[in-house]
Scaffold this active site. Sequence first.
Site, PDB file in Angstrom:
ATOM      1  N   TRP B 112       0.816  -1.212   0.000  1.00  0.00           N
ATOM      2  CA  TRP B 112       0.000   0.000   0.000  1.00  0.00           C
ATOM      3  C   TRP B 112       0.845   1.255   0.000  1.00  0.00           C
ATOM      4  O   TRP B 112       0.447   2.283  -0.561  1.00  0.00           O
ATOM      5  CB  TRP B 112      -1.027  -0.049   1.135  1.00  0.00           C
ATOM      6  CG  TRP B 112      -2.010  -1.143   0.871  1.00  0.00           C
ATOM      7  CD1 TRP B 112      -2.123  -2.326   1.547  1.00  0.00           C
ATOM      8  CD2 TRP B 112      -2.964  -1.214  -0.203  1.00  0.00           C
ATOM      9  NE1 TRP B 112      -3.094  -3.119   0.970  1.00  0.00           N
ATOM     10  CE2 TRP B 112      -3.617  -2.464  -0.105  1.00  0.00           C
ATOM     11  CE3 TRP B 112      -3.323  -0.348  -1.233  1.00  0.00           C
ATOM     12  CZ2 TRP B 112      -4.613  -2.866  -1.005  1.00  0.00           C
ATOM     13  CZ3 TRP B 112      -4.316  -0.746  -2.122  1.00  0.00           C
ATOM     14  CH2 TRP B 112      -4.949  -1.981  -2.006  1.00  0.00           C
ATOM     15  N   ASP B 183      -1.828   7.064   5.704  1.00  0.00           N
ATOM     16  CA  ASP B 183      -2.996   6.300   5.272  1.00  0.00           C
ATOM     17  C   ASP B 183      -3.408   5.392   6.434  1.00  0.00           C
ATOM     18  O   ASP B 183      -2.745   4.413   6.738  1.00  0.00           O
ATOM     19  CB  ASP B 183      -2.616   5.469   4.037  1.00  0.00           C
ATOM     20  CG  ASP B 183      -3.733   4.515   3.623  1.00  0.00           C
ATOM     21  OD1 ASP B 183      -4.813   4.526   4.243  1.00  0.00           O
ATOM     22  OD2 ASP B 183      -3.514   3.751   2.651  1.00  0.00           O
ATOM     23  N   LYS B 207     -13.455  -0.772   6.546  1.00  0.00           N
ATOM     24  CA  LYS B 207     -12.809  -1.539   7.625  1.00  0.00           C
ATOM     25  C   LYS B 207     -13.512  -1.162   8.938  1.00  0.00           C
ATOM     26  O   LYS B 207     -14.690  -1.418   9.093  1.00  0.00           O
ATOM     27  CB  LYS B 207     -11.318  -1.221   7.685  1.00  0.00           C
ATOM     28  CG  LYS B 207     -10.654  -1.017   6.330  1.00  0.00           C
ATOM     29  CD  LYS B 207     -10.336  -2.316   5.629  1.00  0.00           C
ATOM     30  CE  LYS B 207      -9.482  -2.033   4.389  1.00  0.00           C
ATOM     31  NZ  LYS B 207      -9.233  -3.208   3.578  1.00  0.00           N
TER      32      LYS B 207
END
Lengths: 386, 386
Positions: B112, B183, B207
């Site tokens: 990521w 992030d 999430k």
Amino acid sequence: MAPVEEAKSSRRFNFSAGPAMLPDLVLDKIVEELGDYEGLGMSILEMGHRDAGGPVQQVLQEATDCVRHLLRVPANYAVIWQQGGAHGQFAAVPLNLLGDKTQADYVDTGVWSKRAMNEAGKFCTTRICAEVRERQGKAEVPPVSEWDLSDKSAYVHICANDTISGVEFLEDPDVGDRLLVADFTSTLLSRPVNISRYAALYCSSGKNLGPAGVCLVIVRRDLLDMALPRTPMILHWKASADTSPVASLVNTPPVFAIYACGHVLKGLRRSFGDCGTLDTVRQRVTRRADDVYKIIDESEGFYINKVSSSYRSQTTICFTFGRDAANQREWAGSITAKVKLTELEEAFMKEAKERGMNGLEGHPAFGGIRICLYNGLPDKAVDEAC
Amino acid sequence: MAPVEEAKSSRRFNFSAGPAMLPDLVLDKIVEELGDYEGLGMSILEMGHRDAGGPVQQVLQEATDCVRHLLRVPANYAVIWQQGGAHGQFAAVPLNLLGDKTQADYVDTGVWSKRAMNEAGKFCTTRICAEVRERQGKAEVPPVSEWDLSDKSAYVHICANDTISGVEFLEDPDVGDRLLVADFTSTLLSRPVNISRYAALYCSSGKNLGPAGVCLVIVRRDLLDMALPRTPMILHWKASADTSPVASLVNTPPVFAIYACGHVLKGLRRSFGDCGTLDTVRQRVTRRADDVYKIIDESEGFYINKVSSSYRSQTTICFTFGRDAANQREWAGSITAKVKLTELEEAFMKEAKERGMNGLEGHPAFGGIRICLYNGLPDKAVDEAC
């Protein structure tokens, strides 16, 4: 055959410009299965989009198939779902279509054309190639033959229906070999569309398509290699079109919005059967719009709508009162401050609310009255209003 | 006091990397009121965001207030909601923060980080200023003092938790006067965050925050004037922060996603009372992660997790089997093809599914097993798994 069922008695009618009413059957179905999707012990909200062939990918595929079927999308067009609404596409259009060019043409039919053009102005030079003109006191769009189209422009952009000016393209313009792009946010699924006249068209959810949160993009596949290197991934049409096993998986998609739009689309498709077309929808849309315009036109100047009958919006009908100052307002302009309602407008709104009709205010920046007849609004609501 | 209730017996447990399970009470509440919001005769899905002080604006304000309260967001930070997920922010970060600079630093802790860096690479030069290193067979992030930070860089970006490598920052790094951006998609609401250490942080829903479809951005207000002229409106932090009467109304917001996240946030807030903090959540998160890591560490090499205890993810626990070839795979790399599961992985997954546990597959491109312990997963699921 009616494409949507009649409303339940407890439902309030919402004539607003959107988010719009959902058909009762769609809303009921969503409520029914949201807690446990098809007896799987999980909500669709909790399911992974990476599960190959799983429920989320099925939902995405079914919604896409319905779009292809209902709109008769030719095979050489990609159908994708992106986030960011029509505003996202205001940027995506130049980013994906400019290629080597640095200029684009815009037809100005009101606030939303200007918004699209202003956003595109971040990435290229924009030109107004045509704009609404007045003929005998009525607004109309000049014919395509009079548009000042430039060979230097990468594309020409129209707003298929402007919700603030109430000006709609009731036919799909023929611009020949030039690339025509259209914002169909407030009118898609209200009539058949000649898709092959367009290089690309887009429609943010929140009106006919379903609840807000996703934007449908239909784009000719041979144009997918033109995106500028600086195009953000989330607005990159080719990136969205190329994911497998289904398109639109560059990142986690807005599952609920696509799922809900899928139910709206499936509901429409079921209403017509596999041989039906959006012609049936157009008949209903036209009949309802005619009912409202008839009252305006027969009011002897009490209600005023300033749009030529060839360009009168069938979904967002705007009018003012002839007897007060409100009708002096212009349709087009930049969205700046909230206007003050006139006394007549206030009285009209109050009375409408008492009769269970909501959302009749014009756009906060322009005032007037606006009656939005999206597909989810039951016929009963229109009949009662008339 | 448990921050979420236990699961109903019919519910399947979902250990996937997201979209994640919703707390039962939240899902029940959404189902209960989706058809008719507070007896108003309309669904929240059908209500206008332009209705000043109306339900949609209230929902937006309440969700924002909860974020401020739970995360102790200082007053000099703006809290906004945008579309496009974390991928949208991968572009938004350089677009909003580069200012006059043309370079940015990235800490590489897995896929990521690289995705964020690749997207930023469309707008500036990116540098890896630090990356995961191996010490005695375990992955760790070098201390900030060893990061190769450049004065020419506009900011330094970290991924607070990488769901594929299973490497998490358990403390908020102190980079002094430099602008730190994070992030937080897979870890926000799992521990208290020292917001003032960050210039900006973002968290896509899907999430802990709620169902997919919206991205939360928290940004220091004094940085809001730096956006590049070419920043698309939908990713423009200042444009989102400046709308009135509430923020995040540059265009129609993804109402359902914000509404559902609002219920998750309100549920968390109710669990703690106004004096509680995310410390309570951290205790639960740590206890559950410890239970899983204990089994891995005591398996005598049957299960292998290669992350140092100081950087072990508390929410996305990745492991492979010591007895087959899968553990040779690297955590970091570009997402390319789907890997084939090994026999042991297949057997493990099959047995887990039979016991009602789903979503244990590692990322399709990397394989292995991944146990995600997001807040919505009931303790019962973790207990049964252990």
